[in-house]
Design a protein around this motif. Structure first.
Motif, PDB file in Angstrom:
ATOM      1  N   GLN A 129       0.834  -1.199   0.000  1.00  0.00           N
ATOM      2  CA  GLN A 129       0.000   0.000   0.000  1.00  0.00           C
ATOM      3  C   GLN A 129       0.873   1.254   0.000  1.00  0.00           C
ATOM      4  OE1 GLN A 129      -2.816   0.059   3.227  1.00  0.00           O
ATOM      5  NE2 GLN A 129      -4.227   1.406   2.140  1.00  0.00           N
ATOM      6  N   GLU A 130       1.943   1.233   0.796  1.00  0.00           N
ATOM      7  CA  GLU A 130       2.878   2.367   0.821  1.00  0.00           C
ATOM      8  C   GLU A 130       3.493   2.610  -0.554  1.00  0.00           C
ATOM      9  OE1 GLU A 130       5.922   1.704   3.684  1.00  0.00           O
ATOM     10  OE2 GLU A 130       4.522   1.415   5.356  1.00  0.00           O
ATOM     11  N   LEU A 131       3.768   1.522  -1.269  1.00  0.00           N
ATOM     12  CA  LEU A 131       4.409   1.630  -2.580  1.00  0.00           C
ATOM     13  C   LEU A 131       3.401   1.863  -3.694  1.00  0.00           C
ATOM     14  CD1 LEU A 131       7.033  -1.266  -2.249  1.00  0.00           C
ATOM     15  CD2 LEU A 131       7.324   1.163  -1.751  1.00  0.00           C
ATOM     16  N   ASP A 132       2.128   1.987  -3.315  1.00  0.00           N
ATOM     17  CA  ASP A 132       1.058   2.294  -4.268  1.00  0.00           C
ATOM     18  C   ASP A 132       0.948   1.223  -5.357  1.00  0.00           C
ATOM     19  OD1 ASP A 132      -1.073   3.828  -5.133  1.00  0.00           O
ATOM     20  OD2 ASP A 132       0.147   5.016  -6.514  1.00  0.00           O
ATOM     21  N   TRP A 133       1.079  -0.038  -4.937  1.00  0.00           N
ATOM     22  CA  TRP A 133       0.908  -1.149  -5.880  1.00  0.00           C
ATOM     23  C   TRP A 133      -0.278  -1.985  -5.428  1.00  0.00           C
ATOM     24  CZ3 TRP A 133       1.162  -6.602  -5.930  1.00  0.00           C
ATOM     25  CH2 TRP A 133       1.172  -7.168  -7.218  1.00  0.00           C
ATOM     26  N   THR A 134      -1.215  -2.193  -6.338  1.00  0.00           N
ATOM     27  CA  THR A 134      -2.429  -2.939  -6.019  1.00  0.00           C
ATOM     28  C   THR A 134      -2.404  -4.287  -6.725  1.00  0.00           C
ATOM     29  OG1 THR A 134      -3.675  -0.875  -5.845  1.00  0.00           O
ATOM     30  CG2 THR A 134      -4.944  -2.916  -6.071  1.00  0.00           C
ATOM     31  N   PRO A 135      -2.373  -5.390  -5.971  1.00  0.00           N
ATOM     32  CA  PRO A 135      -2.383  -6.708  -6.616  1.00  0.00           C
ATOM     33  C   PRO A 135      -3.739  -7.011  -7.233  1.00  0.00           C
ATOM     34  CG  PRO A 135      -2.493  -6.941  -4.231  1.00  0.00           C
ATOM     35  CD  PRO A 135      -2.296  -5.480  -4.502  1.00  0.00           C
ATOM     36  N   SER A 136      -3.734  -7.889  -8.226  1.00  0.00           N
ATOM     37  CA  SER A 136      -4.989  -8.343  -8.825  1.00  0.00           C
ATOM     38  C   SER A 136      -5.770  -9.163  -7.797  1.00  0.00           C
ATOM     39  CB  SER A 136      -4.686  -9.210 -10.049  1.00  0.00           C
ATOM     40  OG  SER A 136      -4.108 -10.436  -9.629  1.00  0.00           O
ATOM     41  N   PRO A 137      -7.060  -9.388  -8.026  1.00  0.00           N
ATOM     42  CA  PRO A 137      -7.841 -10.193  -7.065  1.00  0.00           C
ATOM     43  C   PRO A 137      -7.238 -11.576  -6.809  1.00  0.00           C
ATOM     44  CG  PRO A 137      -9.315  -9.039  -8.556  1.00  0.00           C
ATOM     45  CD  PRO A 137      -7.920  -8.794  -9.068  1.00  0.00           C
ATOM     46  N   THR A 138      -6.755 -12.244  -7.856  1.00  0.00           N
ATOM     47  CA  THR A 138      -6.169 -13.579  -7.675  1.00  0.00           C
ATOM     48  C   THR A 138      -4.888 -13.511  -6.855  1.00  0.00           C
ATOM     49  OG1 THR A 138      -7.102 -14.394  -9.751  1.00  0.00           O
ATOM     50  CG2 THR A 138      -5.196 -15.577  -8.884  1.00  0.00           C
ATOM     51  N   CYS A 139      -4.038 -12.557  -7.181  1.00  0.00           N
ATOM     52  CA  CYS A 139      -2.783 -12.384  -6.445  1.00  0.00           C
ATOM     53  C   CYS A 139      -3.068 -12.034  -4.987  1.00  0.00           C
ATOM     54  CB  CYS A 139      -1.945 -11.300  -7.115  1.00  0.00           C
ATOM     55  SG  CYS A 139      -0.360 -10.977  -6.322  1.00  0.00           S
ATOM     56  N   ARG A 140      -4.017 -11.130  -4.761  1.00  0.00           N
ATOM     57  CA  ARG A 140      -4.364 -10.719  -3.399  1.00  0.00           C
ATOM     58  C   ARG A 140      -4.916 -11.899  -2.597  1.00  0.00           C
ATOM     59  NH1 ARG A 140      -8.197  -7.504  -4.462  1.00  0.00           N
ATOM     60  NH2 ARG A 140      -6.939  -5.635  -4.805  1.00  0.00           N
ATOM     61  N   ASP A 141      -5.704 -12.737  -3.248  1.00  0.00           N
ATOM     62  CA  ASP A 141      -6.280 -13.911  -2.584  1.00  0.00           C
ATOM     63  C   ASP A 141      -5.176 -14.811  -2.030  1.00  0.00           C
ATOM     64  OD1 ASP A 141      -8.188 -15.839  -1.778  1.00  0.00           O
ATOM     65  OD2 ASP A 141      -8.005 -16.896  -3.694  1.00  0.00           O
ATOM     66  N   ILE A 142      -4.132 -15.033  -2.825  1.00  0.00           N
ATOM     67  CA  ILE A 142      -3.021 -15.884  -2.380  1.00  0.00           C
ATOM     68  C   ILE A 142      -2.241 -15.204  -1.258  1.00  0.00           C
ATOM     69  CG2 ILE A 142      -0.862 -16.980  -3.076  1.00  0.00           C
ATOM     70  CD1 ILE A 142      -3.299 -18.376  -4.212  1.00  0.00           C
ATOM     71  N   ILE A 143      -1.927 -13.927  -1.427  1.00  0.00           N
ATOM     72  CA  ILE A 143      -1.148 -13.207  -0.417  1.00  0.00           C
ATOM     73  C   ILE A 143      -1.869 -13.212   0.935  1.00  0.00           C
ATOM     74  CG2 ILE A 143      -0.336 -10.918   0.287  1.00  0.00           C
ATOM     75  CD1 ILE A 143       0.297 -10.353  -2.656  1.00  0.00           C
ATOM     76  N   LYS A 144      -3.169 -12.920   0.916  1.00  0.00           N
ATOM     77  CA  LYS A 144      -3.923 -12.775   2.163  1.00  0.00           C
ATOM     78  C   LYS A 144      -4.273 -14.111   2.810  1.00  0.00           C
ATOM     79  CE  LYS A 144      -7.230  -9.838   2.606  1.00  0.00           C
ATOM     80  NZ  LYS A 144      -8.480  -9.064   2.412  1.00  0.00           N
ATOM     81  N   ASN A 145      -4.525 -15.140   1.988  1.00  0.00           N
ATOM     82  CA  ASN A 145      -5.169 -16.339   2.529  1.00  0.00           C
ATOM     83  C   ASN A 145      -4.341 -17.615   2.458  1.00  0.00           C
ATOM     84  OD1 ASN A 145      -7.569 -14.838   3.048  1.00  0.00           O
ATOM     85  ND2 ASN A 145      -8.110 -15.012   0.880  1.00  0.00           N
ATOM     86  N   ALA A 146      -3.110 -17.535   1.967  1.00  0.00           N
ATOM     87  CA  ALA A 146      -2.307 -18.759   1.812  1.00  0.00           C
ATOM     88  C   ALA A 146      -2.078 -19.473   3.138  1.00  0.00           C
ATOM     89  CB  ALA A 146      -0.967 -18.425   1.153  1.00  0.00           C
ATOM     90  N   ASN A 147      -2.145 -18.737   4.248  1.00  0.00           N
ATOM     91  CA  ASN A 147      -1.899 -19.339   5.563  1.00  0.00           C
ATOM     92  C   ASN A 147      -3.182 -19.659   6.324  1.00  0.00           C
ATOM     93  OD1 ASN A 147       1.181 -19.100   5.802  1.00  0.00           O
ATOM     94  ND2 ASN A 147       0.587 -17.026   5.224  1.00  0.00           N
ATOM     95  N   GLU A 148      -4.323 -19.504   5.675  1.00  0.00           N
ATOM     96  CA  GLU A 148      -5.593 -19.853   6.316  1.00  0.00           C
ATOM     97  C   GLU A 148      -5.837 -21.364   6.221  1.00  0.00           C
ATOM     98  OE1 GLU A 148      -7.151 -17.788   8.049  1.00  0.00           O
ATOM     99  OE2 GLU A 148      -6.913 -15.764   7.246  1.00  0.00           O
ATOM    100  N   ARG A 149      -6.743 -21.873   7.062  1.00  0.00           N
ATOM    101  CA  ARG A 149      -7.064 -23.300   7.086  1.00  0.00           C
ATOM    102  C   ARG A 149      -8.585 -23.482   7.036  1.00  0.00           C
ATOM    103  NH1 ARG A 149      -2.750 -23.005   5.923  1.00  0.00           N
ATOM    104  NH2 ARG A 149      -0.830 -23.617   6.977  1.00  0.00           N
ATOM    105  N   LEU A 150      -9.015 -24.615   6.510  1.00  0.00           N
ATOM    106  CA  LEU A 150     -10.450 -24.859   6.357  1.00  0.00           C
ATOM    107  C   LEU A 150     -11.199 -24.839   7.686  1.00  0.00           C
ATOM    108  CD1 LEU A 150     -10.464 -27.747   3.701  1.00  0.00           C
ATOM    109  CD2 LEU A 150     -10.983 -25.330   3.333  1.00  0.00           C
TER     110      LEU A 150
END
Length: 577
Positions: free
Chosen positions: A413-434
């Motif tokens: 966010q500081e660098l003003d770069w917005t990931p695509s929805p697919t990229c953001r999904d992986i970044i945010k949720n890769a460590n989540e569990r069912l």
């Protein structure tokens, strides 16, 4: 017969010496994320006229030229196995750019008349060239973290140190460090406090150049430093032939007993290192570029999108070119920093599995980018409370590290770069569990996409099969069993898919055979059983290395396959050039 050259430009002399070996030239500029590779087209020893050729398809090559000229690193890889690295860096070289084809350029350069550079403050900077060396230890956090390196230049104002790119994550511009220790070959040493003035990638082999200013020096330290600089100037003049009166080594650079032992040990270690295949170099280059990208995010406050997408495209190209060789090459990242190794291996396996499901899946590129980025918040958290990611962490440090997802999101966010929805999904949720036991938000079941369910299995297997916070790695079968028994945390159908793809003896794992041999698994058959291996060690002769590829028909020579073992338990490691 050509007349003898009466005068040789000292800078040209150094370059000519390095050109006798395999070499790479990298042009760099502060405003550009990528270094440009160049080749020497012409070198005039007398006049110092140097012509470089550069291939560049972009529109802004002029940005590599400043008012002061061009800057470049020259790396020479010496030895029959290309094991020893020598370097020479030049900055602000007078140059003229000529376009000779649609993507081909010539840089006509005038090399300086001296290898010694006058700094802005008037001090003389001495380059360490043609085998000159001194070892450096940078104390980044007092009694907590020290980074080894090699001296690349020295002046009374400071020095430039060449460090492993992996170590650069703990260093920031304008950071004051409690100690810079330089140890010269004869055993003498110099110590001072320092301040980081700049940091940048150095060449193409996984190193960073750190510029350091010496600070808070009392008069005795200054006197000692002046002597070391003068001795270094004498040695450089002797090695480059810049002064005919210098006909012997400066005493400071005559190796003492300790240095001789270190050099001998390093030579022996380099001999053990097998030549990397093009696939292994490609994978290693991705790991290096990910670290370069992080450096730019930390030190230049820019998101080098081009670097990261190039890494993604390289991974896809490699897996499509030769899948088995690619999986084998991924294993050779095991000695890279854990966050880098994990990111690149997980991204590689994610690309492999997504392409196996659907070669035309339009989400592959963005998902793999998310996988490459998803651990990058960890090195962003390094600081006084978390000085290193290599240590066995205490509960407080583990708590800090759990904030890595948020740290990365804040930085993007500081660098003003917005990931695509697919990229953001992986970044945010890769460590989540069912079952909601993951982090950072404890999402459950239907809140997690199919791609997240896939990467969570890949990540879990990868973590269990590598050393983690002092916990030894698990064999593949044990890792699969633990994930299967983890209640409802993981998607069991995806786990079965993973096991079917990679088997109980995955490509790139180290197998032990009953005859006392260790071998890397290179290929497996449809049942997941090794069909080709590279034998590297006979445990009856542990100090001897073997490099012999065997097919299944020759396995009787090494005995029956017993198990997958941890390379570290048998002293199997990579030696960096």
């Amino acid at each position: 017969m050509a007349p003898p050259v009466l005068h040789e430009n000292p800078s040209a002399t150094v370059i000519r010496s390095l050109l006798q070996h395999n070499y790479e030239i990298s042009l760099y500029a502060k405003s550009m994320a990528y270094p440009l590779k160049a080749v020497v087209h012409e070198l005039d020893l007398s006049s110092g006229h140097l012509v470089l050729e550069v291939e560049y398809a972009g529109q802004n090559i002029e940005k590599y030229l400043t008012d002061s000229g061009i800057s470049f690193d020259l790396e020479a890889m010496k030895g029959s196995q290309i094991m020893e690295r020598d370097t020479y860096s030049l900055s602000n070289v007078e140059a003229k750019l000529l376009k000779t084809d649609s993507t081909l350029y010539r840089l006509e350069c005038q090399l300086p008349e001296s290898v010694f550079v006058t700094e802005q403050r008037g001090a003389i900077r001495i380059p360490f060239v043609l085998g000159m060396q001194a070892r450096v230890s940078l104390e980044i956090y007092l009694h907590e973290l020290s980074v080894p390196g090699r001296l690349r230049n020295l002046s009374v104002g400071g020095c430039m140190v060449d460090i492993d790119l992996a170590e650069s994550v703990a260093i920031g511009v304008d950071q004051e460090i409690p100690g810079v220790t330089i140890e010269f070959p004869n055993g003498e040493s110099f110590f001072a406090e320092g301040k980081i003035r700049h940091i940048r990638p150095f060449g193409n082999h996984g190193y960073a150049a750190v510029g350091i200013q010496f600070i808070n020096m009392p008069p005795p330290q200054m006197e000692a430093l002046f002597r070391y600089v003068n001795e270094s100037e004498r040695e450089a003049a002797y090695r480059t032939g810049a002064n005919d009166k210098m006909n012997y080594h400066a005493p400071l650079f005559i190796p003492g007993a300790k240095e001789k032992k270190i050099l001998q040990r390093e030579a022996q270690e380099r001999e053990k290192r097998a030549r990397q295949s093009p696939m292994e170099r490609g994978v290693m280059d991705v790991a290096h570029q990910v670290q370069v990208g992080l450096m730019y995010m930390k030190t230049r406050d820019l998101f080098p999108e081009e670097i990261f997408y190039d890494c993604v495209d390289t991974l896809r190209y490699l897996v499509e070119q030769d899948r088995k060789a690619f999986l084998y090459a991924l294993a050779f990242l095991r000695d890279e920093p854990d966050w880098v190794r994990h990111a690149v291996q997980v991204a590689g396996y994610l690309a492999d599995m997504m392409l196996a499901r659907d070669p035309y899946d339009t989400h592959v590129r963005e998902a793999v980018l998310g996988a490459l980025l998803h651990t990058m918040g960890k090195p962003l958290l390094i600081g006084p409370q978390l000085p290193s990611l290599k240590v066995n962490m205490n509960p407080i440090q583990k708590g800090i590290l759990q904030g890595h997802v948020s740290a990365l999101q804040r930085k993007l966010q500081e660098l003003d770069w917005t990931p695509s929805p697919t990229c953001r999904d992986i970044i945010k949720n890769a460590n989540e569990r069912l079952d909601g036991t993951g982090y950072p938000t404890g999402k459950r079941g239907d809140q997690l996409s199919g791609r997240v369910r896939l990467i969570s299995i890949i990540k879990a297997v990868n973590k269990l099969m590598h050393v983690r916070n002092g916990i030894p790695p698990r064999a593949p079968l044990d890792a699969y069993r633990m994930i299967h028994e983890a209640a409802s945390a993981y998607d069991k159908t995806v786990l079965v898919e993973y096991i079917q793809a990679y088997g109980l003896y995955p490509i790139g794992s180290l197998a032990k055979f009953s005859g006392g041999f260790l071998a890397w698994v290179m290929e497996i058959d449809a049942k997941g059983i090794p069909s080709q291996v590279k034998v590297i060690k006979n445990l009856r002769f542990p100090d001897t290395n073997i490099y012999s590829e065997l097919g299944r028909n020759d396995f009787a020579l090494i005995g029956k396959l017993e198990d997958i073992v941890n390379p570290a338990d048998y002293g199997v490691k990579l030696i960096k050039v």
